[in-house]
Structure formats: structure tokens, C-alpha cells
Write a protein that holds these residues in place. Structure first.
Motif, PDB file in Angstrom:
ATOM      1  N   GLN A 139     -22.713  -1.249  10.554  1.00 59.66           N
ATOM      2  CA  GLN A 139     -22.888  -0.934  11.968  1.00 59.66           C
ATOM      3  C   GLN A 139     -23.058  -2.177  12.825  1.00 59.66           C
ATOM      4  OE1 GLN A 139     -25.398   3.154  11.105  1.00 59.66           O
ATOM      5  NE2 GLN A 139     -25.517   2.293  13.130  1.00 59.66           N
ATOM      6  N   GLN A 140     -23.772  -3.186  12.362  1.00 59.82           N
ATOM      7  CA  GLN A 140     -24.049  -4.367  13.171  1.00 59.82           C
ATOM      8  C   GLN A 140     -23.950  -5.621  12.297  1.00 59.82           C
ATOM      9  OE1 GLN A 140     -27.932  -3.585  14.759  1.00 59.82           O
ATOM     10  NE2 GLN A 140     -27.184  -2.134  16.287  1.00 59.82           N
ATOM     11  N   PRO A 141     -22.988  -6.480  12.564  1.00 56.95           N
ATOM     12  CA  PRO A 141     -21.838  -6.279  13.453  1.00 56.95           C
ATOM     13  C   PRO A 141     -20.921  -5.213  12.868  1.00 56.95           C
ATOM     14  CG  PRO A 141     -21.579  -8.295  12.204  1.00 56.95           C
ATOM     15  CD  PRO A 141     -22.949  -7.790  11.906  1.00 56.95           C
ATOM     16  N   PRO A 142     -20.135  -4.585  13.692  1.00 53.74           N
ATOM     17  CA  PRO A 142     -19.371  -3.429  13.218  1.00 53.74           C
ATOM     18  C   PRO A 142     -18.239  -3.830  12.278  1.00 53.74           C
ATOM     19  CG  PRO A 142     -18.706  -3.985  15.444  1.00 53.74           C
ATOM     20  CD  PRO A 142     -19.865  -4.885  15.125  1.00 53.74           C
ATOM     21  N   VAL A 143     -18.114  -3.062  11.195  1.00 52.84           N
ATOM     22  CA  VAL A 143     -17.014  -3.270  10.254  1.00 52.84           C
ATOM     23  C   VAL A 143     -16.456  -1.896   9.886  1.00 52.84           C
ATOM     24  CG1 VAL A 143     -16.284  -4.161   8.022  1.00 52.84           C
ATOM     25  CG2 VAL A 143     -18.060  -5.369   9.315  1.00 52.84           C
ATOM     26  N   PHE A 144     -15.202  -1.647  10.257  1.00 51.71           N
ATOM     27  CA  PHE A 144     -14.503  -0.428   9.873  1.00 51.71           C
ATOM     28  C   PHE A 144     -13.541  -0.760   8.740  1.00 51.71           C
ATOM     29  CE2 PHE A 144     -15.852   0.435  14.169  1.00 51.71           C
ATOM     30  CZ  PHE A 144     -16.212   1.779  14.140  1.00 51.71           C
ATOM     31  N   ALA A 145     -13.448   0.130   7.753  1.00 50.78           N
ATOM     32  CA  ALA A 145     -12.594  -0.114   6.595  1.00 50.78           C
ATOM     33  C   ALA A 145     -11.622   1.042   6.424  1.00 50.78           C
ATOM     34  CB  ALA A 145     -13.431  -0.299   5.341  1.00 50.78           C
ATOM     35  N   LEU A 146     -10.328   0.686   6.289  1.00 49.11           N
ATOM     36  CA  LEU A 146      -9.287   1.663   6.013  1.00 49.11           C
ATOM     37  C   LEU A 146      -8.885   1.532   4.549  1.00 49.11           C
ATOM     38  CD1 LEU A 146      -7.135   3.768   6.804  1.00 49.11           C
ATOM     39  CD2 LEU A 146      -5.665   1.855   7.519  1.00 49.11           C
ATOM     40  N   PHE A 147      -9.111   2.579   3.768  1.00 53.26           N
ATOM     41  CA  PHE A 147      -8.797   2.586   2.338  1.00 53.26           C
ATOM     42  C   PHE A 147      -7.466   3.310   2.128  1.00 53.26           C
ATOM     43  CE2 PHE A 147     -13.316   2.137   2.715  1.00 53.26           C
ATOM     44  CZ  PHE A 147     -13.690   1.282   1.683  1.00 53.26           C
ATOM     45  N   LEU A 148      -6.526   2.610   1.445  1.00 51.58           N
ATOM     46  CA  LEU A 148      -5.221   3.182   1.162  1.00 51.58           C
ATOM     47  C   LEU A 148      -4.911   3.057  -0.318  1.00 51.58           C
ATOM     48  CD1 LEU A 148      -3.210   1.594   4.121  1.00 51.58           C
ATOM     49  CD2 LEU A 148      -3.968   3.967   3.961  1.00 51.58           C
ATOM     50  N   GLY A 149      -4.066   3.944  -0.802  1.00 48.59           N
ATOM     51  CA  GLY A 149      -3.623   3.824  -2.180  1.00 48.59           C
ATOM     52  C   GLY A 149      -2.851   2.533  -2.390  1.00 48.59           C
ATOM     53  N   ARG A 150      -2.945   1.961  -3.570  1.00 46.95           N
ATOM     54  CA  ARG A 150      -2.336   0.665  -3.869  1.00 46.95           C
ATOM     55  C   ARG A 150      -1.188   0.840  -4.847  1.00 46.95           C
ATOM     56  NH1 ARG A 150      -5.043  -3.939  -7.561  1.00 46.95           N
ATOM     57  NH2 ARG A 150      -3.618  -5.683  -7.127  1.00 46.95           N
ATOM     58  N   GLU A 151      -0.058   0.166  -4.572  1.00 39.14           N
ATOM     59  CA  GLU A 151       1.085   0.201  -5.472  1.00 39.14           C
ATOM     60  C   GLU A 151       1.040  -1.028  -6.376  1.00 39.14           C
ATOM     61  OE1 GLU A 151       5.900   0.626  -5.106  1.00 39.14           O
ATOM     62  OE2 GLU A 151       4.883  -1.124  -4.290  1.00 39.14           O
ATOM     63  N   ALA A 200      -5.605   8.878   8.825  1.00 37.05           N
ATOM     64  CA  ALA A 200      -5.858   8.263   7.521  1.00 37.05           C
ATOM     65  C   ALA A 200      -5.956   9.323   6.428  1.00 37.05           C
ATOM     66  CB  ALA A 200      -7.137   7.431   7.581  1.00 37.05           C
ATOM     67  N   GLU A 201      -6.679  10.404   6.713  1.00 42.46           N
ATOM     68  CA  GLU A 201      -6.823  11.452   5.707  1.00 42.46           C
ATOM     69  C   GLU A 201      -5.509  12.178   5.454  1.00 42.46           C
ATOM     70  OE1 GLU A 201      -9.964  13.861   7.203  1.00 42.46           O
ATOM     71  OE2 GLU A 201     -11.559  12.471   6.550  1.00 42.46           O
ATOM     72  N   ALA A 202      -4.666  12.328   6.489  1.00 48.45           N
ATOM     73  CA  ALA A 202      -3.361  12.962   6.294  1.00 48.45           C
ATOM     74  C   ALA A 202      -2.471  12.140   5.379  1.00 48.45           C
ATOM     75  CB  ALA A 202      -2.676  13.163   7.642  1.00 48.45           C
ATOM     76  N   ASP A 203      -2.718  10.825   5.310  1.00 47.59           N
ATOM     77  CA  ASP A 203      -1.948   9.945   4.435  1.00 47.59           C
ATOM     78  C   ASP A 203      -2.581   9.795   3.057  1.00 47.59           C
ATOM     79  OD1 ASP A 203       0.379   9.266   5.561  1.00 47.59           O
ATOM     80  OD2 ASP A 203      -0.131   7.214   6.101  1.00 47.59           O
ATOM     81  N   GLY A 204      -3.658  10.533   2.801  1.00 50.64           N
ATOM     82  CA  GLY A 204      -4.322  10.426   1.509  1.00 50.64           C
ATOM     83  C   GLY A 204      -5.320   9.288   1.435  1.00 50.64           C
ATOM     84  N   THR A 241      -9.901  -3.246  -3.877  1.00 51.62           N
ATOM     85  CA  THR A 241     -11.056  -2.731  -4.608  1.00 51.62           C
ATOM     86  C   THR A 241     -10.568  -1.614  -5.521  1.00 51.62           C
ATOM     87  OG1 THR A 241     -13.180  -1.582  -4.399  1.00 51.62           O
ATOM     88  CG2 THR A 241     -11.581  -1.221  -2.657  1.00 51.62           C
ATOM     89  N   GLY A 242     -10.657  -1.873  -6.824  1.00 48.75           N
ATOM     90  CA  GLY A 242     -10.157  -0.892  -7.782  1.00 48.75           C
ATOM     91  C   GLY A 242      -8.658  -0.701  -7.624  1.00 48.75           C
ATOM     92  N   ASN A 243      -8.256   0.544  -7.424  1.00 50.11           N
ATOM     93  CA  ASN A 243      -6.836   0.854  -7.235  1.00 50.11           C
ATOM     94  C   ASN A 243      -6.514   1.130  -5.777  1.00 50.11           C
ATOM     95  OD1 ASN A 243      -8.184   3.214  -6.962  1.00 50.11           O
ATOM     96  ND2 ASN A 243      -6.777   4.446  -8.189  1.00 50.11           N
ATOM     97  N   GLN A 244      -7.298   0.555  -4.866  1.00 47.42           N
ATOM     98  CA  GLN A 244      -7.114   0.786  -3.444  1.00 47.42           C
ATOM     99  C   GLN A 244      -6.939  -0.527  -2.695  1.00 47.42           C
ATOM    100  OE1 GLN A 244     -10.640   3.203  -2.548  1.00 47.42           O
ATOM    101  NE2 GLN A 244      -9.244   4.930  -2.145  1.00 47.42           N
ATOM    102  N   SER A 245      -6.111  -0.454  -1.663  1.00 41.97           N
ATOM    103  CA  SER A 245      -5.968  -1.556  -0.718  1.00 41.97           C
ATOM    104  C   SER A 245      -6.864  -1.258   0.477  1.00 41.97           C
ATOM    105  CB  SER A 245      -4.518  -1.692  -0.261  1.00 41.97           C
ATOM    106  OG  SER A 245      -3.672  -1.974  -1.363  1.00 41.97           O
ATOM    107  N   VAL A 246      -7.595  -2.290   0.921  1.00 41.35           N
ATOM    108  CA  VAL A 246      -8.571  -2.092   1.988  1.00 41.35           C
ATOM    109  C   VAL A 246      -8.257  -3.049   3.130  1.00 41.35           C
ATOM    110  CG1 VAL A 246     -11.009  -1.996   2.615  1.00 41.35           C
ATOM    111  CG2 VAL A 246     -10.297  -1.459   0.276  1.00 41.35           C
ATOM    112  N   ALA A 272       0.844  -1.192   0.000  1.00 42.09           N
ATOM    113  CA  ALA A 272       0.000   0.000   0.000  1.00 42.09           C
ATOM    114  C   ALA A 272       0.882   1.246   0.000  1.00 42.09           C
ATOM    115  CB  ALA A 272      -0.918   0.009   1.215  1.00 42.09           C
ATOM    116  N   VAL A 273       0.266   2.380  -0.300  1.00 39.57           N
ATOM    117  CA  VAL A 273       0.968   3.659  -0.307  1.00 39.57           C
ATOM    118  C   VAL A 273       0.477   4.467   0.889  1.00 39.57           C
ATOM    119  CG1 VAL A 273       1.419   5.796  -1.548  1.00 39.57           C
ATOM    120  CG2 VAL A 273       1.227   3.639  -2.797  1.00 39.57           C
ATOM    121  N   GLY A 274       1.394   4.836   1.755  1.00 39.80           N
ATOM    122  CA  GLY A 274       1.033   5.611   2.941  1.00 39.80           C
ATOM    123  C   GLY A 274       2.222   5.694   3.872  1.00 39.80           C
ATOM    124  N   THR A 275       1.956   6.023   5.125  1.00 39.44           N
ATOM    125  CA  THR A 275       2.994   6.081   6.151  1.00 39.44           C
ATOM    126  C   THR A 275       2.804   4.895   7.080  1.00 39.44           C
ATOM    127  OG1 THR A 275       2.916   8.488   6.032  1.00 39.44           O
ATOM    128  CG2 THR A 275       4.046   7.525   7.913  1.00 39.44           C
TER     129      THR A 275
END
Length: 423
Positions: free
Chosen positions: A397-409, A385-389, A340-345, A307-310
């Protein structure tokens, strides 16, 4: 300052009144004296013309006739050659104003008026001038007081505002006074108050974020040090010490990241990194805490993703999500990686009751929490997350699922590899 303004205004008015008042007194005195002299001369001419006309007509000339025809109000002497002097009126005493006129037949008329009349007229004029000067002084004092209040009251307000800023109260007053210079000072003070308020808010936010973000690494480091203290085997001590040093490095990265993000949230050092390493490190760090709680933490999904980020920021985001599941969730916590697409999740889910419906849209707001926690963790995680693009979302919400989307190399090195769980 108020007294100085009043005194200076009053001094200017007194100087003006003194200069113009004295000039006016001199001019008016001379005018009154000239007017009195002209009046006496005219009356002498009027009487002498009457005497001339009566002498030419052979009519008698006596005091009663002259007094009646001339309407004389002053003392007059009429000298006719070959006749006795004729007098009209009462002769004044003291200084007099004298007017003399001569007729065609050699007669002479002398009219006299007491100087006291002129003096009384001058006195009345001086009284009028003095009254006007007094009214001018009173008006000047009232105007000076009004102007002094208009200038000193805003200065008092501005001094109070500056004192409030110095005492730590940065609320702007947004008050203006209709004086350009004072309004400019008020603008500067209000702008300074807003800047100070932003700085204080940023400092408080940094302190809150730091206390929240450092709590978990410090706890993990403390646990490692306790294990080092209890271990008897040298190899175990070295292993635990190495892990502790790694956690110290992460702790340093957390501090640096917090300071950098507090100065400029848009500042980032995004690079391509191995996502599996960050996830593996987080699972190893959190597994003891989950084991103590009788729960499990697992990882499934695509392997070998970059992924692309810090890396440090991504680790902090995952730590916030994992800690949130430990505190508020239940059952097994699963970290699942996908593309998903050009993103790592990276999805983080658990088997707990989930996010209440009334908090779903506000879960990332500061101070918003489903329980008695600070409500800072998810807000900080989204900022990181937003500072890293990237972006952090609640996808279920139930059951809870949080997703972090990052740029993909590029593509994953294990694009076709079967997804398998890792424990």
C-alpha cells in the motif's frame, strides 16, 4: 371482467334456483293437497267408527256427542238410514276438499274442508321457498363479488408490474396470490424483471467501462494527430502517422475487448506473446503525458519474457495502472518484470503517498476511489486480468505496488541475463 364474473355466477345461480325451485313448488303443492285429502278422509273414518260403535251399543247419536267424542274441527254430515241427517260444524263455502266413509250399518259420513286452507298452506310454503331462494341469490352475489375481487385484483397488480417493466423499472415485486395460474404469471414477470435488470446493469457497466477505457487512447491519438498537424518534416509526419495508426488499432482492440468481455467475461483468446513489446508500447504511449507532468516512467527487470494471455487485455491493464499512478501517485513510475514460480509478474509502483489504509481491501471495487475519480479503472483492470486467467493484486500500500500475474510460457530467453533498467 369483474362485472362479467358477477353476472355469470348470478346467472348460474338463478338457473339452478329456477329449475329446482319450480320443481320444489310443484312437489310441495301436490304434497299439501294430498295431505289435506288424507286428513279429511281420516276424520271421516274416525267419525263413522264412533257412529258404528254407538249404534251397536244402542246409544244415542246426536251432534253434540259426535262432536265431543270425535273432536271434529271440520264440517261433517252423518247419514243414518231411517234417521235425519246429522250435521257437525259450519259448512264451508266455495271449493271444498271432501272425504267420505261408510259404516257397517249402512251409515255414511261426509267431511268437508274449504280449499282456502290448502291454498294458505301452499302460500306459506311458497314464501319459505322464495325466502330461501332470495338468501341463495344474496349469498351467490357476495361470493361472486369476493371471487371477482380475488381474481381481478391480482390481474390489476400484474398489469401494473408489466407496465412498470415497459417503462424501465425492472424491480421484481415477489408478490403471490394463492392462485396457481396467476402465481405462474407472477413468476414469469419477476424472472423477466431480473433479466432486464441484469441487462440494464450490463449495458450501464459497458458504457461506463467504454468511456473510461477509451478516454486514454483517444487522448493519446489526439496528441499524435496534433503533432502530425504541426510537423513540417515529411519523415516526421510519416512516423507520427504510423504511430497514430498503431494507436487506432489498439483503440479498435479496446472496443472489441470491451464488447467481448461484456457478453461473456470468461471469453478469452490467450496466446503466448512478448511481454517486453507490450510494456515498451505502453511506456512510449504514456511518456509524453508523464513528461508534461514533470515525471518519469521507467522499466526494469527480466528481459525477453513471454507470457500467456491476450496482449490487448494486458495492455489495457497496464494502461489502467499507469494512468492510476499518473493521477493519484507521485514521482517516478516503475514497471518491473520478474518471474515467480510458473508465472510472469509485472509490478507497477510509484513514489506517491500510496493507498489509504481504509481503502486497501476495497481498492478494486467499483466506485471506490481515493480521490474524486470514477473508481472504475482498477475494477475493469482486475476483470480483464481475470478474464485472461491471470490476477491483479495490490501487494503493497505505501508506497503503492500493483502486481499483474500472468501465466508463463517456458523459461525466459534471458533467464541468466542481468536485470537492467530501461528508460
Amino acid at each position: 371482467m369483474r362485472r362479467r364474473l358477477i353476472n355469470s355466477t348470478l346467472a348460474v345461480v338463478l338457473v339452478v334456483i329456477g329449475v329446482f325451485g319450480l320443481s320444489l313448488v310443484v312437489v310441495e303443492t301436490r304434497t299439501i293437497s294430498s295431505s289435506a285429502q288424507e286428513s279429511v278422509d281420516l276424520e271421516a273414518l274416525r267419525i263413522v267408527s264412533i257412529v258404528d260403535s254407538r249404534l251397536i251399543g244402542g246409544e244415542p247419536v246426536n251432534p253434540n256427542i259426535l262432536s265431543e267424542q270425535s273432536g271434529a274441527k271440520r264440517y261433517a254430515q252423518i247419514h243414518i238410514p231411517g234417521r235425519d241427517t246429522i250435521e257437525i260444524g259450519t259448512r264451508p263455502e266455495g271449493d271444498v276438499t271432501r272425504g267420505v266413509a261408510e259404516g257397517e250399518r249402512g251409515e255414511q259420513v261426509v267431511v268437508e274442508e274449504s280449499r282456502s286452507v290448502v291454498t294458505a298452506e301452499v302460500g306459506r310454503t311458497l314464501m319459505i321457498i322464495g325466502a330461501v331462494a332470495l338468501l341463495a341469490v344474496i349469498a351467490a352475489v357476495l361470493l361472486a363479488v369476493r371471487q371477482a375481487n380475488k381474481l381481478t385484483s391480482p390481474l390489476t397488480d400484474l398489469a401494473e408490474t408489466a407496465e412498470r417493466l415497459g417503462s424501465g423499472d425492472p424491480r421484481p415485486r415477489h408478490k403471490r396470490y394463492g392462485v396457481a395460474e396467476l402465481d405462474r404469471v407472477a413468476d414469469v414477470l419477476d424472472a423477466s424483471a431480473e433479466r432486464i435488470a441484469r441487462m440494464l446493469t450490463a449495458e450501464r457497466r459497458l458504457a461506463a467501462d467504454a468511456s473510461h477505457q477509451l478516454r486514454t487512447p483517444l487522448t493519446a491519438l489526439s496528441m499524435r494527430l496534433e503533432e502530425v498537424a504541426l510537423a513540417d518534416d515529411l519523415d516526421t509526419v510519416k512516423e507520427e502517422a504510423t504511430i497514430a495508426l498503431t494507436q487506432v488499432e489498439r483503440l479498435t482492440d479496446v472496443v472489441q475487448r470491451l464488447l467481448t468481455n461484456s457478453r461473456d467475461p470468461r471469453t478469452g483468446s490467450a496466446v503466448a506473446f512478448d511481454l517486453d513489446e507490450v510494456i515498451k508500447q505502453q511506456i512510449e504511449e504514456w511518456r509524453p503525458a508523464y513528461r508534461s507532468a514533470g515525471r518519469a516512467i521507467v522499466h526494469s527487470g527480466k528481459q525477453g519474457m513471454r507470457a500467456v494471455g491476450t496482449p490487448g487485455a494486458v495492455a489495457q491493464v497496464l494502461a489502467a495502472l499507469i494512468e492510476n499512478s499518473l493521477m493519484h501517485g507521485g514521482g517516478t513510475v516503475a514497471l518491473r518484470t520478474r518471474v515467480t514460480g510458473n508465472q510472469s509478474v509485472i509490478e507497477v509502483s510509484d513514489e506517491g503517498p500510496g493507498v489509504p489504509a481504509d481503502l486497501g481491501a476495497r481498492i478494486f471495487e467499483r466506485t471506490v476511489s481515493g480521490r474524486s475519480s470514477t473508481g472504475i479503472g482498477l475494477a475493469v483492470a482486475r476483470d480483464l486480468a481475470e478474464a485472461d486467467g491471470g490476477r491483479l493484486e495490490l501487494v503493497q500500500q505505501q508506497p503503492p505496488v500493483f502486481a499483474l500475474f500472468l501465466g508463463r510460457e517456458g523459461r525466459s530467453v534471458a533467464e541468466g541475463q542481468r536485470e537492467r533498467p530501461v528508460r
